[in-house]
Every structure is written in C-alpha cells, then in structure tokens.
Write an enzyme that holds these catalytic residues in place. Structure first.
Site, PDB file in Angstrom:
ATOM      1  CE  LYS A 147      -0.350  -8.278   3.449  1.00 16.04           C
ATOM      2  NZ  LYS A 147      -0.774  -7.930   2.078  1.00 16.04           N
TER       3      LYS A 147
ATOM      4  CG  ASP B 255       2.208  -6.724   1.115  1.00 16.70           C
ATOM      5  OD1 ASP B 255       1.740  -7.852   1.343  1.00 16.70           O
ATOM      6  OD2 ASP B 255       1.525  -5.682   1.108  1.00 16.70           O
TER       7      ASP B 255
ATOM      8  CB  SER C 167      -0.922   0.010   1.222  1.00 12.54           C
ATOM      9  OG  SER C 167      -0.178  -0.199   2.411  1.00 12.54           O
TER      10      SER C 167
ATOM     11  CD  GLU D  49      -7.647  -5.457   1.181  1.00 14.30           C
ATOM     12  OE1 GLU D  49      -6.520  -5.985   1.151  1.00 14.30           O
ATOM     13  OE2 GLU D  49      -7.877  -4.296   0.778  1.00 14.30           O
TER      14      GLU D  49
HETATM   15  O1  KIV Z   1      -0.445  -3.392   1.582  1.00 14.94           O
HETATM   16  C1  KIV Z   1      -1.206  -3.304   2.557  1.00 14.94           C
HETATM   17  O2  KIV Z   1      -1.227  -2.312   3.288  1.00 14.94           O
HETATM   18  C2  KIV Z   1      -2.089  -4.421   2.838  1.00 14.94           C
HETATM   19  C3  KIV Z   1      -3.190  -4.185   3.821  1.00 14.94           C
HETATM   20  C4  KIV Z   1      -4.334  -3.592   3.102  1.00 14.94           C
HETATM   21  C5  KIV Z   1      -3.572  -5.396   4.546  1.00 14.94           C
HETATM   22  O3  KIV Z   1      -1.971  -5.469   2.259  1.00 14.94           O
END
Ligand code: KIV
Length: 263
Positions: free
Chosen positions: A112, A84, A46, A181
């Site tokens: 993730k 991520d 994000s 989500e």
């Molecule tokens: O990238 C991010 O901030 C996310 C959240 C929305 C869980 O994956």
C-alpha cells in the site's frame, strides 16, 4: 477460508459482495483475525501510533514494518497480506523499488502506498516488476501535517473531483486496489463505481467494495478521540475472537458501517 488473492477481491466486486479487512501487527492477532474469516490483513504504519505510541505514522521505519510483516506472515493463513510502505519510501524510484522489494520478501502480497496522481510513475514501475499495489487516497496519514490534521477529505466539489481523478489515474497506472480514508459516502460510492478495481473504505461509507478498521479501534481501546467511522465490536462480544467475528459478519451483511459511522 479459501486462499484470498487479488482475483478473489475482483470476483467479490463483480458479484457485489463486500469483504472485511483489519490491521494486524503480530502473529497471535493475525491468527485470530484469519480464523474469524477476515479476508485481508494490513500491517499498517498505524503501528507507529497503536504499538509505538507516536502521535503520527511518520516515525515508522522500513525495518519496523519488515519486522511486523514477518510476524504476521507466519500465521495469516489464507488471508491476503497487505503491507504499508513507510513515510518517505518514495523519495526516489530506486528507494521505492528497494523498499517494496523488502516488504515482498518479508511476506507482503500487496503493497500500500500513499500519494496522489504523482505516484503514477512509481506504481507503474512497481507493477511492472510484479509488486501489486494498493493506492491510499483521501485522508493520507503520512501527510497529516500538510493536511492540517486528521480531517475528512473531499467535502468540497473541487477536492472530491481531484480524488476521483487521482483514483482513475492510479488505476490506469496499474494499482490493483484503492483504499479511501475519511471521505463523504457519496464520494466513496462514486469512486467505487468509476474504477474497475476493488475499493476498500475506512470512513468512506457503505457503498465501497470492502471495509477496513484498525484492530485496536474495534476492540474499544482507541487512545484519545474516537473517530466517527469506528465501532467498538468488543462492547457486545464475550472475547476478542467474538469481536473479530462480529466485525467480519457485519461487514459481509452490510450492517457495518451504519449511517452513524459515515460522513
Ligand atoms: O496504517 C493503517 O492502519 C492504515 C489504515 C488506517 C487503513 O493505513
């Protein structure tokens, strides 16, 4: 706070105790979030939207994520650091393993990945090599163009069943955590009950094991349309520290999310 590990999250789930998670992208906010008691910090892609101003997470590179992970890792304290894998890190098994390795070397403690049942092989190979994985299901922002926008997933019985089966498959493949989500609260509850691992929700209702939000959203500085699952914790706080603490406390006492934040 005692050092938060995957075992801590598992123990919370067994005890029926919920936990708080928040995105963090730099050293200062990571420190404040840790001091507020937030158990899991996420260097989310994000960052492409909230830091870089892109309309989606797709332009974020591995180097971008590594940079922000290093910043957060320096000050995260006892919080668990989830990071991520960026868009297209899964084009080949070799790239998946190399990219995850780069994130772990930068300080990630949990990686993730977005993807459905087809990610099972990748998750199996990552966990075999000591990379703990959180599988992100439901609305997966890296496939926003395929999904036709940021829309609630799993309203129809067939799609709900598919997401539930994907969660089971990815846990069998080795995922240590599921992140859900934008799904109906009933599906969040069903998945949390169906799998043995902790389920973190964002717009997935109150009956999951942990709650996550994007930092900018809880500070009330969301750009554009504010999603239903967001609460502005700055509205009643004196400062950013207070807003982070209020978020943590409302999650721990299950006052957040309320009915108005769920689908
Ligand atoms: O990238 C991010 O901030 C996310 C959240 C929305 C869980 O994956």
């Amino acid at each position: 706070m005692k050092t938060v590990t995957l075992s801590t999250l598992q123990a919370y789930k067994r005890a029926g105790e919920t936990f708080s998670c928040l995105t963090a992208y730099d050293a200062t906010f990571a420190r404040v979030a840790n001091e507020a008691g937030i158990e899991v910090l996420l260097v989310g892609d994000s960052l492409g939207m909230v830091l870089q101003g892109h309309p989606s997470t797709l332009p974020v590179t591995l180097d971008d994520i590594v940079y922000h992970t290093r910043c957060v890792a320096r000050t995260k304290g006892a919080s668990l650091l989830m990071v991520d894998l960026p868009f297209m890190s899964n084009t080949t098994m070799e790239r998946l393993l190399d990219d995850a390795g780069a994130l772990m070397r930068a300080g990630a403690e949990l990686v993730k990945v977005e993807g459905e049942a087809w990610m099972a092989d990748g998750i199996r190979e990552l966990t075999r090599r000591g990379v703990p994985v959180c599988a992100h299901l439901g609305l997966t922002p890296q496939t926003v163009y395929q999904l036709g926008g940021y829309k609630v997933q799993g309203r129809e019985a067939e799609r709900a069943e598919q997401i539930l089966n994907d969660a089971r498959t990815l846990v069998e493949a080795g995922a240590s955590v599921i992140l859900l989500e934008c799904v109906p609260a009933s599906l969040g509850r069903a998945i949390s009950q169906a799998v043995s691992v902790p389920v973190i929700g964002i717009g997935a209702g109150a009956d999951v094991d942990g709650q996550i939000l994007v930092m900018h959203d809880i500070l009330g500085i969301t750009h554009g349309r504010v999603p239903r699952f967001v609460k502005n914790f700055m509205a009643e706080a004196d400062d950013i520290q207070g807003a982070f603490k209020a978020f943590h406390e409302e999650v721990k006492t299950r006052r957040f999310p309320a009915e108005e934040h769920t689908f």
